[in-house]
Design an enzyme around this catalytic site. Structure first.
Site, short mmCIF file in Angstrom:
data_model
loop_
_atom_site.label_atom_id
_atom_site.label_comp_id
_atom_site.label_asym_id
_atom_site.label_seq_id
_atom_site.Cartn_x
_atom_site.Cartn_y
_atom_site.Cartn_z
N HIS A 125 -4.04 -1.17 10.44
CA HIS A 125 -4.91 -0.09 10.95
C HIS A 125 -5.64 -0.48 12.24
CE1 HIS A 125 -4.27 2.25 7.36
NE2 HIS A 125 -4.80 1.33 6.57
N ASP A 162 3.25 0.11 3.30
CA ASP A 162 1.90 0.25 2.74
C ASP A 162 1.68 1.74 2.42
OD1 ASP A 162 -0.95 -1.39 2.83
OD2 ASP A 162 -1.21 0.76 3.18
N HIS A 164 -0.65 3.54 3.06
CA HIS A 164 -1.39 4.24 4.12
C HIS A 164 -0.65 4.10 5.46
CE1 HIS A 164 -4.25 2.91 0.99
NE2 HIS A 164 -4.59 4.18 1.07
N ASP A 251 0.13 -1.29 -2.12
CA ASP A 251 -0.81 -0.34 -2.73
C ASP A 251 -0.16 1.00 -3.08
OD1 ASP A 251 -0.56 0.09 -0.04
OD2 ASP A 251 -2.71 0.11 0.40
ZN LIG Z 1 -2.97 0.57 2.31
#
Ligand SMILES: [Zn+2]
Length: 313
Positions: A125, A162, A164, A251
């Site tokens: 991120h 991931d 996200h 995740d």
């Molecule tokens: Zn994540």
């Protein structure tokens, strides 16, 4: 043979009490792997701090200085409440980025075709001038820059599974055709950080070299594998990567509360087995870098299954 790049210093980044990106994460993964059946083929390698020149290949100098200063001044957070820091955070983050640099050297100079970097803090991120989502330095992006510039690699594939969207990775490489960024993630209308819609396909020369696959809640092993084989593989084959980096977050596991995705550890193994086949087909070594994954049992089982897939077990 495969290599694992790890430092016990990764435990020294403390983002604060009850923070999900907790100090145990990387250490537990390493202990689990070194006590398991894959250890006999494993070489444990220590990273060095990433040199500033390589941090600056991704991040703005003013951002790096502000991040270092916040740590040295014992601030509790940097760029928002999610991003807890401590005195050691800047140095540990440099070591995490340095692990990916070391991984690149291992594949280029020492003949490894699989290197795993269970690092923390995570990175996908983090933008050129932004800490976000527990990430400070974009470990994968820094490794890509090092691979491109130090070894003249022309085509690098980043596969980010991931749960996200790796908005930092997308931002860094959005206008480039030499780096193909592919991300599976939960529907951005429902999920952090709110980017990664299918229409985001890159810009300028990089148009077509970003591929986002937003997934609906409950997406599991079978749908992931189908997308990997039917949607992603043809585009990867057309790109013909010389190197592959996986932004390996775990995740999206069904037991991890950070998403409503339903991968199992066997699913992670199956995804990795596909990447192993690409690696052989394109003679492209694979470097895997830990991102998210917060539920202990799911993280350990998934990391081991992931390596079983990459190693062909
Ligand atoms: Zn994540």
């Amino acid at each position: 043979m495969w290599a694992l790049v790890y430092s016990p210093r990764f435990q020294d980044h403390d983002p604060g009490e009850n923070h999900p990106e907790a100090p145990w994460r990387a250490e537990a993964v390493v202990r689990f792997l070194t006590e398991g059946p894959l250890a006999s083929e494993m070489t444990l390698v220590a990273p060095s701090l990433a040199p500033f020149a390589w941090l600056k290949a991704v991040h703005e100098e003013g951002y790096l200085m502000a991040f270092e200063e916040a740590c040295l001044r014992l601030k509790s957070h940097f760029h928002g409440d999610d991003n807890g820091i401590c005195f050691d955070t800047f140095e540990v983050a440099r070591l995490a980025a340095g692990a990916v640099i070391r991984a690149v050297d291992l594949v280029e100079n020492e003949g490894y075709s699989v290197v795993f970097c269970p690092v923390r803090p995570p990175g996908h991120h983090a933008g050129p001038a932004r800490a976000q989502g527990f990430c400070f330095l974009n470990n994968v992006a820094i490794g890509v820059r090092y691979w491109q510039e130090n070894y003249s690699l022309k085509r690098i594939l980043i596969l980010d599974w991931d749960a996200h969207h790796g908005n930092g990775l997308q931002e860094v490489f959005y206008r480039e055709k030499e780096v193909f960024y592919i991300s599976f993630h939960e529907d951005p209308r429902l999920s952090f950080p709110g980017t990664g819609f299918a229409e985001e396909r890159g810009a300028g020369a990089g148009r077509g070299y970003t591929l986002n696959l937003p997934l609906k809640m409950g997406t599991g092993d079978r749908e992931y594998l189908k997308l990997l084989r039917e949607v992603i593989f043809p585009q990867v084959a057309a790109f013909s990567p010389q190197g592959i980096i996986i932004a390996a977050g775990f995740d999206a596991h069904r037991d991890d509360d950070f998403s409503f995705l339903n991968l199992t550890s066997q699913g992670f193994k199956a995804l990795a087995a596909e990447v192993r086949a690409w690696s052989e087909k394109f003679s492209a070594p694979v470097i895997s870098v830990l991102e998210g994954g917060y539920e202990p049992g799911a993280l350990l089982a998934s990391a081991e299954a992931h390596l079983c897939g990459l190693l062909g077990h």
